[in-house]
Design a protein around this motif. Structure first.
Motif, PDB file in Angstrom:
ATOM      1  N   MET A 158       0.836  -1.192   0.000  1.00 29.50           N
ATOM      2  CA  MET A 158       0.000   0.000   0.000  1.00 29.50           C
ATOM      3  C   MET A 158       0.876   1.248   0.000  1.00 29.50           C
ATOM      4  O   MET A 158       1.955   1.265   0.604  1.00 29.50           O
ATOM      5  CB  MET A 158      -0.925   0.017   1.224  1.00 29.50           C
ATOM      6  N   LEU A 159       0.389   2.277  -0.661  1.00 26.79           N
ATOM      7  CA  LEU A 159       1.063   3.571  -0.711  1.00 26.79           C
ATOM      8  C   LEU A 159       0.123   4.648  -0.185  1.00 26.79           C
ATOM      9  O   LEU A 159      -1.100   4.553  -0.323  1.00 26.79           O
ATOM     10  CB  LEU A 159       1.478   3.927  -2.139  1.00 26.79           C
ATOM     11  N   ALA A 160       0.715   5.674   0.412  1.00 26.88           N
ATOM     12  CA  ALA A 160      -0.071   6.805   0.904  1.00 26.88           C
ATOM     13  C   ALA A 160       0.730   8.081   0.697  1.00 26.88           C
ATOM     14  O   ALA A 160       1.965   8.072   0.684  1.00 26.88           O
ATOM     15  CB  ALA A 160      -0.407   6.623   2.389  1.00 26.88           C
ATOM     16  N   GLN A 161       0.025   9.195   0.567  1.00 26.14           N
ATOM     17  CA  GLN A 161       0.679  10.487   0.466  1.00 26.14           C
ATOM     18  C   GLN A 161      -0.197  11.547   1.123  1.00 26.14           C
ATOM     19  O   GLN A 161      -1.430  11.456   1.115  1.00 26.14           O
ATOM     20  CB  GLN A 161       0.933  10.870  -0.988  1.00 26.14           C
ATOM     21  N   THR A 162       0.448  12.521   1.713  1.00 26.16           N
ATOM     22  CA  THR A 162      -0.236  13.697   2.258  1.00 26.16           C
ATOM     23  C   THR A 162       0.644  14.888   1.932  1.00 26.16           C
ATOM     24  O   THR A 162       1.794  14.949   2.369  1.00 26.16           O
ATOM     25  CB  THR A 162      -0.433  13.577   3.778  1.00 26.16           C
ATOM     26  N   LEU A 163       0.114  15.835   1.169  1.00 24.32           N
ATOM     27  CA  LEU A 163       0.911  16.913   0.613  1.00 24.32           C
ATOM     28  C   LEU A 163       0.705  18.219   1.355  1.00 24.32           C
ATOM     29  O   LEU A 163      -0.377  18.493   1.898  1.00 24.32           O
ATOM     30  CB  LEU A 163       0.571  17.110  -0.869  1.00 24.32           C
ATOM     31  N   ASP A 164       1.781  19.031   1.365  1.00 25.42           N
ATOM     32  CA  ASP A 164       1.719  20.430   1.787  1.00 25.42           C
ATOM     33  C   ASP A 164       1.082  20.601   3.158  1.00 25.42           C
ATOM     34  O   ASP A 164       0.065  21.287   3.325  1.00 25.42           O
ATOM     35  CB  ASP A 164       0.958  21.255   0.743  1.00 25.42           C
ATOM     36  N   GLN A 165       1.686  19.977   4.153  1.00 26.48           N
ATOM     37  CA  GLN A 165       1.162  20.024   5.512  1.00 26.48           C
ATOM     38  C   GLN A 165       2.023  20.931   6.399  1.00 26.48           C
ATOM     39  O   GLN A 165       3.229  21.064   6.207  1.00 26.48           O
ATOM     40  CB  GLN A 165       1.172  18.616   6.120  1.00 26.48           C
ATOM     41  N   ASN A 166       1.378  21.532   7.398  1.00 33.79           N
ATOM     42  CA  ASN A 166       2.104  22.175   8.489  1.00 33.79           C
ATOM     43  C   ASN A 166       1.333  21.938   9.773  1.00 33.79           C
ATOM     44  O   ASN A 166       0.246  21.352   9.761  1.00 33.79           O
ATOM     45  CB  ASN A 166       2.313  23.679   8.230  1.00 33.79           C
ATOM     46  N   CYS A 167       1.884  22.340  10.899  1.00 33.26           N
ATOM     47  CA  CYS A 167       1.274  21.985  12.181  1.00 33.26           C
ATOM     48  C   CYS A 167      -0.058  22.674  12.409  1.00 33.26           C
ATOM     49  O   CYS A 167      -0.833  22.254  13.278  1.00 33.26           O
ATOM     50  CB  CYS A 167       2.230  22.298  13.331  1.00 33.26           C
ATOM     51  N   ASP A 168      -0.356  23.728  11.624  1.00 38.28           N
ATOM     52  CA  ASP A 168      -1.624  24.439  11.796  1.00 38.28           C
ATOM     53  C   ASP A 168      -2.694  24.001  10.809  1.00 38.28           C
ATOM     54  O   ASP A 168      -3.828  24.486  10.863  1.00 38.28           O
ATOM     55  CB  ASP A 168      -1.401  25.957  11.630  1.00 38.28           C
TER      56      ASP A 168
END
Length: 410
Positions: A158-168
Motif C-alpha cells: 500500500m502507498l499513501a501520500q499527504t501533501l503540503d502540511q504544516n502543524c496548523d
C-alpha cells in the motif's frame, strides 16, 4: 490505470539538496513533534466507515520533503527532510488510543515552509535512495499460494501520500491525532465461493435430493495457472501509472481445499454450510482464502492458448442415503479414470449484470478484489428416453378347418 497518488512521482525526481534538511530544532520544548494517523483504503468513497485502521503492530516507511511552497508548483525546490520507519507505540486494541510515530528519532514541524509525506506499507518493501525516493522496479508477489499464505501481510503493498502540511493545517481525524495517511492498495486480490445448483433442492432437509438419494459436492482444489508475479510499478511525472509485468509466468498451486473426503460407506454430514462438510444447494460457501496477485491484463489468445491465465476447479460429487452413508463418489479432477476438471480462461469471466453491466473481466486492476463464484451441478445431465417397440415375435400354426363337411369325405 490510477490517477490518485500521481504526485507521489515527485519522490522519484531528482531532489534539490539530497541530504536531510538541518532546520533549527534546538528549541524542542516549544515545537510540535510530528505523529501520524494511519488507516487503509477499502472503498472509492471517503466515508469514515469505509476505512479501516492499519493493524496495531504494522510498520511502514515514511519519506518527508520540505518545500517553501506547494510541492507541485513549478520551480518549487524540494528537500529531503527525513526518511524513517513509523510504528504504533501503544499496546491497546483500541485504534483511537494508538500513537504512530517515527522509530529512529523525533522530528518537529518547521516554523516555516511545508512538509509532504510519502509512505509505503509494509516497511522494507520498496527500494529507496535520496535521489530517486521510493522505487518498485522488480517488485515480486509470491505466486505459489502455499508460500504466500505463510506471511500474508508481507504480500500486501500500500502507498499513501499527504501533501503540503504544516502543524496548523486542519485535517479530518479518523482514528487518532497526527498527519492523516490514507493507504491505497497497489495489488489486486482474488477470492472464491461455491454452492450446488439448486435443481431438486429439498428445502426441508437443505440438501439436493432425488427420491431417497441425496447429493452434495466437495471442492478439492482451486488453482490458477499462467500468471505474472513480478513487475515494475511506474512512478514518474505522468498523470497515469500502472504495473508492467515482467519475467516468466507461474502457477498458484492449490488455493482452496475443503479437506473433506469421506470414503464409500462412511458418514456424510447433511445440511451444513461449512467449509469441511460439502456444499448445499441453498447458500454460498465463501472460502476464507485470499490470494494476492500482481495487477495485469488477462488476454484470451488463439495463437497459443496454453499460455493464457486459466482457473481450474477440481471437485468430488457424493451420493448418500438418508442416514448420511456415502453410497457413491465421483471425482472430477482430470486424473486417470476420472472425469475432467472444470477449467476456464480468466479473461472469459464476466461481471454480473447487477454490478457493472456484464462486461469481461480481462484485467486485474490495482486496489480491486475479484470474487470468482462457482455453481456445481451434481448431476451429469437430465435423463431422457428413446422409446420404440420391438415387433411381435411370430409363430404360425397350421390352418384348422372349422365346421368340417363330412360329405366331402374328410
Amino acid at each position: 490505470m490510477k490517477k490518485y497518488l500521481s504526485i507521489i512521482a515527485l519522490a522519484t525526481l531528482a531532489i534539490v539538496g539530497c541530504s536531510k534538511v538541518n532546520l533549527d530544532q534546538s528549541a524542542q520544548d516549544e515545537e510540535t513533534p510530528i505523529s501520524f494517523q494511519a488507516l487503509s483504503y477499502v472503498s472509492q468513497t471517503k466515508a469514515d466507515h469505509e476505512h479501516i485502521a492499519l493493524p496495531k503492530d504494522a510498520q511502514f516507511d515514511i519519506l518527508a520533503y520540505f518545500t517553501d511552497g506547494e510541492i507541485a508548483a513549478s520551480g518549487t525546490s524540494k528537500f529531503l527532510y527525513f526518511n524513517d520507519i513509523v510504528a504504533n507505540s501503544e499496546t491497546s486494541d483500541e485504534p483511537t488510543e494508538w500513537v504512530w510515530k517515527t522509530q529512529n528519532g523525533t522530528y518537529y514541524w518547521p516554523k516555516t515552509g511545508m512538509l509532504s509525506f510519502y509512505a509505503v506499507y509494509p516497511a522494507g518493501k520498496a527500494t529507496y535512495d535520496a535521489t530517486n525516493g521510493f522505487t518498485f522496479d522488480e517488485y515480486a508477489v509470491t505466486v505459489p499460494y502455499a508460500t504466500q499464505k505463510v506471511a500474508t501481510v508481507s504480500e500486501d503493498l500500500m502507498l499513501a501520500q499527504t501533501l503540503d502540511q504544516n502543524c496548523d493545517k486542519d485535517t479530518d481525524k479518523h482514528f487518532t491525532d497526527g498527519v492523516p495517511l490514507l493507504f491505497h492498495h497497489e495489488l489486486a486480490k482474488v477470492k472464491f465461493s461455491a454452492k450446488l445448483y439448486e435443481k431438486n433442492y429439498d428445502s426441508t432437509n437443505k440438501v439436493v435430493k432425488v427420491g431417497d438419494v441425496y447429493f452434495s459436492a466437495v471442492i478439492d482444489e482451486i488453482s490458477i495457472s499462467n500468471i505474472y508475479g513480478k513487475g515494475k510499478l511506474a512512478l514518474d511525472s505522468s498523470n497515469e501509472y500502472a504495473w508492467t509485468p515482467s519475467g516468466d509466468k507461474d502457477n498458484s498451486g492449490k488455493i482452496v481445499d475443503m479437506k473433506y473426503s469421506p470414503a464409500k460407506g462412511e458418514g456424510f454430514v447433511i445440511g451444513t454450510e461449512v467449509t469441511d462438510n460439502g456444499l448445499t444447494g441453498e447458500g454460498w460457501t465463501k472460502f476464507e482464502e485470499e490470494y494476492y496477485v500482481l495487477p495485469q491484463e488477462l488476454p484470451v489468445t488463439n495463437s497459443n492458448p496454453n499460455t493464457d491465465a486459466t482457473i481450474t476447479v477440481k471437485f468430488t460429487v457424493y451420493a448418500y442415503d438418508k442416514t448420511g452413508k456415502v453410497i457413491s463418489k465421483t471425482a472430477y479432477d482430470g486424473a486417470a479414470d476420472s472425469h475432467p476438471a472444470f477449467t476456464m480462461k480468466l479473461g472469459e469471466f464476466k461481471t454480473t449484470t447487477t454490478s457493472t453491466g456484464d462486461t469481461a473481466i480481462d484485467e486485474w486492476k490495482i486496489n480491486t478484489v475479484y470474487n470468482y463464484s462457482f455453481i456445481i451441478d451434481p448431476f451429469e445431465g437430465e435423463i431422457y428416453f428413446d422409446p420404440c417397440m420391438e415387433d411381435w415375435s411370430k409363430v404360425d400354426a397350421d390352418p384348422e378347418i372349422i365346421y368340417k363337411d363330412t360329405d366331402h369325405g374328410e
